[in-house]
Design an enzyme around this catalytic site. Structure first.
Site, PDB file in Angstrom:
ATOM      1  N   ALA A   9      11.160   4.876  -9.166  1.00 22.83           N
ATOM      2  CA  ALA A   9      12.075   3.738  -9.007  1.00 22.83           C
ATOM      3  C   ALA A   9      11.796   2.988  -7.710  1.00 22.83           C
ATOM      4  CB  ALA A   9      13.525   4.210  -9.040  1.00 22.83           C
ATOM      5  N   GLY A  10      10.543   2.569  -7.564  1.00 24.04           N
ATOM      6  CA  GLY A  10      10.167   1.776  -6.407  1.00 24.04           C
ATOM      7  C   GLY A  10      10.017   0.320  -6.770  1.00 24.04           C
ATOM      8  N   ALA A  78      10.504  15.024 -10.938  1.00 24.85           N
ATOM      9  CA  ALA A  78       9.841  15.549 -12.132  1.00 24.85           C
ATOM     10  C   ALA A  78       8.883  16.659 -11.713  1.00 24.85           C
ATOM     11  CB  ALA A  78       9.080  14.445 -12.842  1.00 24.85           C
ATOM     12  N   CYS A 160      -4.180   1.336   1.549  1.00 22.84           N
ATOM     13  CA  CYS A 160      -3.146   0.337   1.827  1.00 22.84           C
ATOM     14  C   CYS A 160      -3.205  -0.029   3.310  1.00 22.84           C
ATOM     15  CB  CYS A 160      -1.772   0.892   1.437  1.00 22.84           C
ATOM     16  SG  CYS A 160      -0.463  -0.333   1.425  1.00 22.84           S
ATOM     17  N   CYS A 354      -0.618 -11.510  -0.839  1.00 20.01           N
ATOM     18  CA  CYS A 354      -0.006 -10.666   0.182  1.00 20.01           C
ATOM     19  C   CYS A 354       0.514 -11.492   1.346  1.00 20.01           C
ATOM     20  CB  CYS A 354      -1.029  -9.645   0.689  1.00 20.01           C
ATOM     21  SG  CYS A 354      -0.349  -8.463   1.875  1.00 20.01           S
ATOM     22  N   LYS A 389       7.951 -13.819   4.772  1.00 20.10           N
ATOM     23  CA  LYS A 389       8.134 -12.378   4.588  1.00 20.10           C
ATOM     24  C   LYS A 389       9.618 -12.001   4.710  1.00 20.10           C
ATOM     25  CE  LYS A 389       6.791  -8.054   4.150  1.00 20.10           C
ATOM     26  NZ  LYS A 389       5.781  -7.371   4.971  1.00 20.10           N
TER      27      LYS A 389
END
Length: 433
Positions: A9-10, A78, A160, A354, A389
């Site tokens: 759930a991101g 999970a 990242c 981005c 941003k």
């Protein structure tokens, strides 16, 4: 009636659940499973790490907002997935059966791949989660009390890189506000072969612009850096040449260090036979669907994308928010087609858009498509990125509160970046006739 389960759930998972509910109709069940009971807006973590944001500004409880949309929620990790029987097994022994599974778990943080790395069992900080960012802020406060050298960057295998650049520049701005910058040498240590590589082999003039920013802010750097070990206040780095040979060894002292780790797939997903590559990332086809399990889809950081090219130190490929949004939308449209008895036809755009905040200014890029050769290959900077941003943060948090699945802001950012590209071209060449 079909049961659609969203695992994670991101930034990908919650929009996937909202969009599935809006697109597929109330006759189908939608359930979200997440390891914690809150949503965290990860792009704000560099601000949290210097005290510019608090936890309650970037975190939301998940259950109340999903319940308003008729979406079920389970806030437990999970433990495993039985893909053959279409079942997710939860910690504690319960299980959830699904007709379709959307995997949006994000990554497992591989701090263990470098001895002494990480905020819990090691000596470096992280901004990958809200908990990490809060701990990083505590360490930042200690730095301000006793100034000294800082190391920021990315470990071997990281993918990242944007947040590392953001944190470098935001930390620089935060120290200047406290009139401490002259007491804090900053070194950027990265697996990238050059500054501005970003895991994408550069975008536009990213190399020139980022080198200029670093020089202008008196930030030193080491590229092709293979961090081998971290001890209390000391980092060991092998600097490689273009052929991958060690030509210089560094032993760097620090009082504060934030190093992004390499990513892997989370255990519950990585253990499924035939679902993932050796790093545990989900293998998907052009429709975001598993080639082996046609009722499993995946989007976001947890999917497998090959690197854009070989580098002396391994570098992964980032998955940006706009790209994730397109994956999620494609998945939901493909589920609609499958539920109607047709084959999936929709594809994610895989466009990298981005916005990176630098504290008072910022940098933006558009790589369309993300993997070269590209139709659009642009990198720009300015105060407008800093403002955009901030607007994106406010927009996305509101979007998660209201359950809106329409990517309005993403379309706006595309138009804004298109305008800035045109403006940059006019400044370089003059107006066309």
């Amino acid at each position: 009636m079909a049961h659609i389960v969203v695992l994670g759930a991101g930034i990908g998972g919650l929009p996937a659940a909202y969009e599935a509910r809006a697109k597929l109709g109330s006759e189908h069940r939608v359930t979200v499973i997440n390891s914690v009971d809150y949503f965290q807006f990860v792009p704000s973590n560099p601000w949290v790490a210097v005290g510019w944001r608090s936890r309650d500004q970037v975190v939301l409880p998940i259950a109340p907002y999903l319940e308003r949309k008729g979406i079920e929620f389970i806030g437990r990790p999970a433990e495993s997935i039985d893909a053959a029987s279409s079942t997710v097994r939860l910690r504690g022994g319960d299980s959830v059966s699904y007709d379709f599974l959307i995997i949006t778990t994000g990554p497992k943080l591989a701090f263990d791949e470098v001895e002494g790395a990480g905020p819990h069992m090691g000596f470096t900080q992280s901004i990958c989660t809200i908990d990490h960012a809060e701990k990083c802020f505590e360490d930042f406060e200690a730095l301000c009390a006793q100034p000294g050298p800082v190391i920021i960057g990315a470990m071997p295998g990281a993918s990242c890189f944007g947040p590392a650049y953001e944190y470098t520049m935001i930390l620089d701005a935060a120290l200047r506000k406290r009139r401490l910058r002259s007491k804090v040498p900053i070194t950027y240590v990265t697996a990238e072969p050059y500054i501005g590589h970003l895991g994408l082999d550069g975008v536009g003039d990213s190399k020139g612009i980022m080198e200029h920013e670093f020089r202008d802010h008196d930030i030193r750097w080491i590229t092709n850096a293979k961090t081998t070990k971290v001890e209390q206040g000391r980092m060991y780095v092998d600097e490689l040449d273009a052929l991958g040979n060690v030509f210089k060894k560094h032993e760097l002292a620090f009082r504060h260090s934030m190093m992004l780790p390499a990513f892997k797939g989370v255990d519950a997903v990585a253990q499924v036979e035939g679902l993932c590559n050796p790093r545990g990332f989900v293998i998907v086809d052009e429709h975001q669907r598993s080639p082996k399990y046609p009722n499993i889809y995946s989007a976001g950081v947890c999917i497998a994308i090959p690197p854009v090219g070989p580098t002396p130190v391994p570098c992964g490929v980032p998955k940006t928010g706009f790209m994730i949004e397109s994956m999620v939308t494609a998945i939901v449209h493909n589920l609609e087609e499958q539920l109607a008895g047709a084959q999936p036809t929709h594809k994610g755009t895989w466009q990298a858009i981005c916005l990176a905040d630098f504290g008072t200014t910022g940098a933006a890029f558009a790589a369309i498509p993300q993997i070269p050769p590209r139709d659009v290959n642009w990198f720009g900077s300015g105060k407008w990125v800093h403002l955009a941003k901030i607007a994106f943060e406010k927009y996305f948090m509101r979007k998660m509160r209201t359950g809106n699945s329409e990517p309005i802001y993403e379309k706006y950012v595309m138009k804004l970046i298109g305008f800035k590209r045109l403006q940059d071209r006019v400044l370089r060449t003059g107006p066309s006739n």
